[in-house]
Design an enzyme around this catalytic site. Structure first.
Site, PDB file in Angstrom:
ATOM      1  N   GLU A 170      -6.271   6.291  -6.065  1.00 18.13           N
ATOM      2  CA  GLU A 170      -6.309   5.469  -7.274  1.00 18.13           C
ATOM      3  C   GLU A 170      -7.610   5.667  -8.036  1.00 18.13           C
ATOM      4  O   GLU A 170      -8.687   5.549  -7.427  1.00 18.13           O
ATOM      5  CB  GLU A 170      -6.117   3.993  -6.905  1.00 18.13           C
ATOM      6  CG  GLU A 170      -4.762   3.718  -6.289  1.00 18.13           C
ATOM      7  CD  GLU A 170      -4.545   2.267  -5.887  1.00 18.13           C
ATOM      8  OE1 GLU A 170      -3.426   1.937  -5.463  1.00 18.13           O
ATOM      9  OE2 GLU A 170      -5.491   1.452  -6.001  1.00 18.13           O
ATOM     10  N   ARG A 223       0.849  -1.192   0.000  1.00 25.64           N
ATOM     11  CA  ARG A 223       0.000   0.000   0.000  1.00 25.64           C
ATOM     12  C   ARG A 223       0.881   1.237   0.000  1.00 25.64           C
ATOM     13  O   ARG A 223       1.939   1.266   0.640  1.00 25.64           O
ATOM     14  CB  ARG A 223      -0.934   0.025   1.220  1.00 25.64           C
ATOM     15  CG  ARG A 223      -2.108  -0.933   1.125  1.00 25.64           C
ATOM     16  CD  ARG A 223      -3.068  -0.535   0.014  1.00 25.64           C
ATOM     17  NE  ARG A 223      -4.233  -1.396  -0.083  1.00 25.64           N
ATOM     18  CZ  ARG A 223      -4.325  -2.486  -0.817  1.00 25.64           C
ATOM     19  NH1 ARG A 223      -3.271  -2.870  -1.535  1.00 25.64           N
ATOM     20  NH2 ARG A 223      -5.433  -3.194  -0.860  1.00 25.64           N
ATOM     21  N   HIS A 260      -2.218  -0.977  -9.972  1.00 25.90           N
ATOM     22  CA  HIS A 260      -2.754  -1.823  -8.895  1.00 25.90           C
ATOM     23  C   HIS A 260      -3.319  -3.120  -9.477  1.00 25.90           C
ATOM     24  O   HIS A 260      -4.489  -3.461  -9.290  1.00 25.90           O
ATOM     25  CB  HIS A 260      -3.823  -1.080  -8.095  1.00 25.90           C
ATOM     26  CG  HIS A 260      -4.024  -1.665  -6.727  1.00 25.90           C
ATOM     27  ND1 HIS A 260      -4.472  -0.931  -5.659  1.00 25.90           N
ATOM     28  CD2 HIS A 260      -3.813  -2.922  -6.239  1.00 25.90           C
ATOM     29  CE1 HIS A 260      -4.542  -1.689  -4.585  1.00 25.90           C
ATOM     30  NE2 HIS A 260      -4.140  -2.911  -4.919  1.00 25.90           N
TER      31      HIS A 260
END
Length: 304
Positions: free
Chosen positions: A258, A229, A277
């Protein structure tokens, strides 16, 4: 009767979801596309349970979702998208899904190691733009990889890395056994590692874990890989040290917001490798994760 909403599916997710969600499962409404925080309460209205891929639930948003009882987050990093303390105060259960993609995420992380060590993304962009710049890289065999966090993904990362000739050391916040690598203190890991790979869960104890003081203890030119993260790293300090060349390269699959905004400082740097991601995103891992999400959502239907 309880109702369940998958709030933010995508075409890629949906192709696999349809292979997992069967006629014998609870009915689940699937909504497609990104959802702004302002839109969340309206979309959630009438549903008890929400399956969430990447929608933000701040405290003000949660307060407006008056009928919501349960959020099933697709992954482990719910803290990046859901105000967990607020959810607890409001009586909203948040379930996460771990262990579904240990190998998949570790493979992505090792891919980022290769990309960073050999400037693959940078040269790709140069060649596609009509240029030609052979860049000197790092041979990995015999180099030291420091794995920060020896959970399932971290252990898989160590296993794969040893197979390509890297010397692996590890750090874990609590004592672990059976990790397959020697463990050291975080300061020792940072001082000894040519490459640092992050595999910590994000919580209030790990937010900003890799702060300026720790970043400055790394070897000059270190490669840092993050498939955990973004909040684990002090981004302001990271960007400053990348610009100065003190940190050689940052390869990340995760961002504080994001998708990242156009003002994201990492987008302006040459010594970065950025992915969207997607470390968890293979059909094999996705099918396991969606199956578990459906089962977690179904538990609410059986509660008296």
């Amino acid at each position: 009767m309880p109702r369940t909403l998958f709030i933010d599916s995508t075409p890629d997710i949906d192709r696999v979801w349809k292979r997992v969600h069967g006629s014998a499962d609870i009915p689940i409404t699937v909504a497609m596309g990104l959802v702004s925080e302002e839109e969340v309460p309206g979309r959630v209205a009438g549903y008890d349970t929400v399956i969430n891929d990447a929608t933000y639930f701040s405290e003000p948003t949660l307060k407006r979702c008056t009928g919501l009882k349960h959020i099933v987050f697709l992954g482990t990093g719910a803290a990046s998208f859901v105000d967990l303390a607020a959810a607890e105060r409001l009586g909203i259960k948040v379930s996460t899904i771990g262990g579904y993609g240990d190998t998949t995420v570790a493979e992505h992380a090792i891919g980022l190691v290769f990309a960073a060590a050999r400037h693959i993304a940078t040269m790709h962009g140069i060649v596609r733009g009509g240029g030609w710049r052979p860049m000197q890289g790092m041979e990995l065999r015999g180099k030291t990889l420091g794995v920060v966090g020896l959970g399932g993904i971290g252990r898989e990362m160590a296993r794969i890395a040893q197979g390509v000739g890297l010397k692996v050391i590890g750090y874990n916040r609590s004592p672990v056994s059976g990790g397959g690598v020697p463990t050291v203190t975080i300061d020792e890991l940072l001082a000894q590692s040519d490459i640092v790979s992050l595999h910590l869960a994000l919580n209030e104890s790990t937010r900003g874990f890799l702060d300026r003081a720790k970043l400055e203890k790394t070897r000059p030119g270190v490669l840092i890989v993050n498939t955990a993260r973004a909040g684990i790293v002090d981004e302001a300090a990271l960007v400053e040290l990348l610009r100065a060349g003190r940190i050689g390269h940052y390869a990340t699959d995760v961002f504080g917001k994001e998708p990242p905004s156009p003002e994201e400082p990492l987008l302006t740097l040459d010594n970065v490798t950025l992915t969207a991601h997607a470390g968890y995103n293979t059909p094999e891992a996705a099918m396991t994760m969606y199956r578990r999400a459906i089962d977690l959502a179904a538990k609410g239907w059986s509660t008296p």
